[in-house]
Design a protein around this motif. Structure first.
Motif, PDB file in Angstrom:
ATOM      1  N   GLY A  39       0.829  -1.197   0.000  1.00 12.71           N
ATOM      2  CA  GLY A  39       0.000   0.000   0.000  1.00 12.71           C
ATOM      3  C   GLY A  39       0.866   1.252   0.000  1.00 12.71           C
ATOM      4  O   GLY A  39       2.056   1.215   0.320  1.00 12.71           O
ATOM      5  N   LEU A  40       0.272   2.362  -0.363  1.00 15.33           N
ATOM      6  CA  LEU A  40       0.987   3.632  -0.445  1.00 15.33           C
ATOM      7  C   LEU A  40       1.618   4.022   0.893  1.00 15.33           C
ATOM      8  O   LEU A  40       2.705   4.597   0.926  1.00 15.33           O
ATOM      9  CB  LEU A  40       0.018   4.717  -0.921  1.00 15.33           C
TER      10      LEU A  40
ATOM     11  N   ALA B 211       5.504   7.383  -8.530  1.00 12.94           N
ATOM     12  CA  ALA B 211       4.308   7.002  -9.274  1.00 12.94           C
ATOM     13  C   ALA B 211       3.741   5.771  -8.596  1.00 12.94           C
ATOM     14  O   ALA B 211       4.386   4.718  -8.558  1.00 12.94           O
ATOM     15  CB  ALA B 211       4.649   6.708 -10.735  1.00 12.94           C
ATOM     16  N   GLY B 212       2.568   5.932  -8.023  1.00 13.30           N
ATOM     17  CA  GLY B 212       1.941   4.833  -7.298  1.00 13.30           C
ATOM     18  C   GLY B 212       0.689   4.360  -8.012  1.00 13.30           C
ATOM     19  O   GLY B 212      -0.111   5.173  -8.473  1.00 13.30           O
ATOM     20  N   PHE B 213       0.543   3.068  -8.108  1.00 16.74           N
ATOM     21  CA  PHE B 213      -0.606   2.467  -8.768  1.00 16.74           C
ATOM     22  C   PHE B 213      -1.424   1.761  -7.694  1.00 16.74           C
ATOM     23  O   PHE B 213      -0.986   0.761  -7.139  1.00 16.74           O
ATOM     24  CB  PHE B 213      -0.142   1.494  -9.855  1.00 16.74           C
ATOM     25  N   LEU B 214      -2.578   2.315  -7.385  1.00 15.89           N
ATOM     26  CA  LEU B 214      -3.378   1.844  -6.265  1.00 15.89           C
ATOM     27  C   LEU B 214      -4.481   0.910  -6.730  1.00 15.89           C
ATOM     28  O   LEU B 214      -5.013   1.063  -7.821  1.00 15.89           O
ATOM     29  CB  LEU B 214      -3.981   3.039  -5.526  1.00 15.89           C
ATOM     30  N   GLY B 215      -4.836  -0.011  -5.865  1.00 13.42           N
ATOM     31  CA  GLY B 215      -5.878  -0.985  -6.165  1.00 13.42           C
ATOM     32  C   GLY B 215      -7.271  -0.431  -5.973  1.00 13.42           C
ATOM     33  O   GLY B 215      -7.496   0.790  -5.983  1.00 13.42           O
TER      34      GLY B 215
ATOM     35  N   GLN C 125     -14.356  -4.263 -14.603  1.00 14.62           N
ATOM     36  CA  GLN C 125     -15.187  -3.173 -14.096  1.00 14.62           C
ATOM     37  C   GLN C 125     -14.793  -2.828 -12.660  1.00 14.62           C
ATOM     38  O   GLN C 125     -15.628  -2.589 -11.800  1.00 14.62           O
ATOM     39  CB  GLN C 125     -16.680  -3.518 -14.199  1.00 14.62           C
ATOM     40  N   SER C 126     -13.497  -2.795 -12.418  1.00 12.63           N
ATOM     41  CA  SER C 126     -12.949  -2.513 -11.102  1.00 12.63           C
ATOM     42  C   SER C 126     -12.180  -1.199 -11.156  1.00 12.63           C
ATOM     43  O   SER C 126     -11.419  -0.959 -12.093  1.00 12.63           O
ATOM     44  CB  SER C 126     -12.026  -3.666 -10.695  1.00 12.63           C
ATOM     45  N   GLU C 127     -12.372  -0.373 -10.157  1.00 14.87           N
ATOM     46  CA  GLU C 127     -11.761   0.952 -10.131  1.00 14.87           C
ATOM     47  C   GLU C 127     -10.318   0.891  -9.637  1.00 14.87           C
ATOM     48  O   GLU C 127      -9.992   0.154  -8.713  1.00 14.87           O
ATOM     49  CB  GLU C 127     -12.590   1.855  -9.206  1.00 14.87           C
ATOM     50  N   ARG C 128      -9.444   1.681 -10.264  1.00 18.91           N
ATOM     51  CA  ARG C 128      -8.036   1.812  -9.885  1.00 18.91           C
ATOM     52  C   ARG C 128      -7.685   3.299  -9.860  1.00 18.91           C
ATOM     53  O   ARG C 128      -8.343   4.114 -10.511  1.00 18.91           O
ATOM     54  CB  ARG C 128      -7.116   1.092 -10.872  1.00 18.91           C
ATOM     55  N   THR C 129      -6.614   3.624  -9.152  1.00 23.58           N
ATOM     56  CA  THR C 129      -6.156   5.012  -9.070  1.00 23.58           C
ATOM     57  C   THR C 129      -4.647   5.044  -9.252  1.00 23.58           C
ATOM     58  O   THR C 129      -3.928   4.222  -8.679  1.00 23.58           O
ATOM     59  CB  THR C 129      -6.523   5.643  -7.708  1.00 23.58           C
TER      60      THR C 129
END
Length: 150
Positions: free
Chosen positions: A78-79, A97-101, A134-138
Motif C-alpha cells: 500500500g501507499l 508514481a503509485g498504482f493503487l488498487g 469493471q474494477s476501479e483503480r487510481t
C-alpha cells in the motif's frame, strides 16, 4: 528510475520502451520474475535497464546513492508502506508514481501525515475503471519538495 516490486516488469518495461532515455533498475525478490524480465529486456534489446534479483533492503544504499528522478511501484504494498521505502531514493523534485488498487481513494485519504513527514505533495490523481473487471483503480503522482531534507 527505480521500479520497486517489478513483478513481470509491468509497467516498467513499457515505460522503458516509450522512454529509452531513462536509466532504469527493476527490483524484485522473486527470482523467476527477475529471470523473465531479463529475458524480455534481452529480446527487446533494451539498454540502460537492469532487472535486479534482490530484496529492497539489500540494495537500498546503492539506490539512495544513485538518486532517482522517478520511483514507481504497482503492486508491492500500500501507499503507506511504499512512501517510506521510496521517498529516500528521490532527488529534489523527484516523483513517486503509485498504482493503487480498488481501495485507492481510501488509501489517499489516509496518507496526509506521511506526505508531510516525507515532504511530498500529491500533484496528480487519476481514477479509472479496468474494462474487463469493471474494477476501479487510481494512479497517483507524488512530488518531493526541493527543500526536502530526506
Amino acid at each position: 528510475m527505480a521500479d520497486l516490486g517489478s513483478g513481470a516488469g509491468f509497467p516498467a518495461i513499457v515505460v522503458k520502451i516509450m522512454r529509452p532515455d531513462l536509466d532504469m533498475r527493476l527490483i524484485d525478490a522473486n527470482g523467476k520474475k527477475v529471470s523473465f524480465m531479463k529475458y524480455a529486456i534481452r529480446e527487446l534489446k533494451l539498454r540502460n535497464i537492469a532487472a535486479v534479483h534482490s530484496r529492497l533492503e539489500a540494495v537500498a544504499d546503492e539506490i539512495r546513492c544513485w538518486g532517482c528522478d522517478i520511483v514507481s511501484s504497482r503492486a508491492m504494498a500500500g501507499l503507506d508502506k511504499i512512501i517510506p521505502m521510496a521517498a529516500p531514493f528521490l532527488v529534489p523534485n523527484g516523483i513517486i508514481a503509485g498504482f493503487l488498487g480498488k481501495n485507492g481513494k481510501e488509501e489517499l485519504n489516509d496518507i496526509h501525515r506521511i506526505l508531510l513527514e516525507y515532504n511530498l505533495e500529491l500533484t496528480e490523481s487519476v481514477t479509472y475503471t479496468l474494462p474487463e473487471k469493471q474494477s476501479e483503480r487510481t494512479t497517483v503522482i507524488l512530488k518531493k519538495s526541493v527543500t526536502s531534507g530526506i
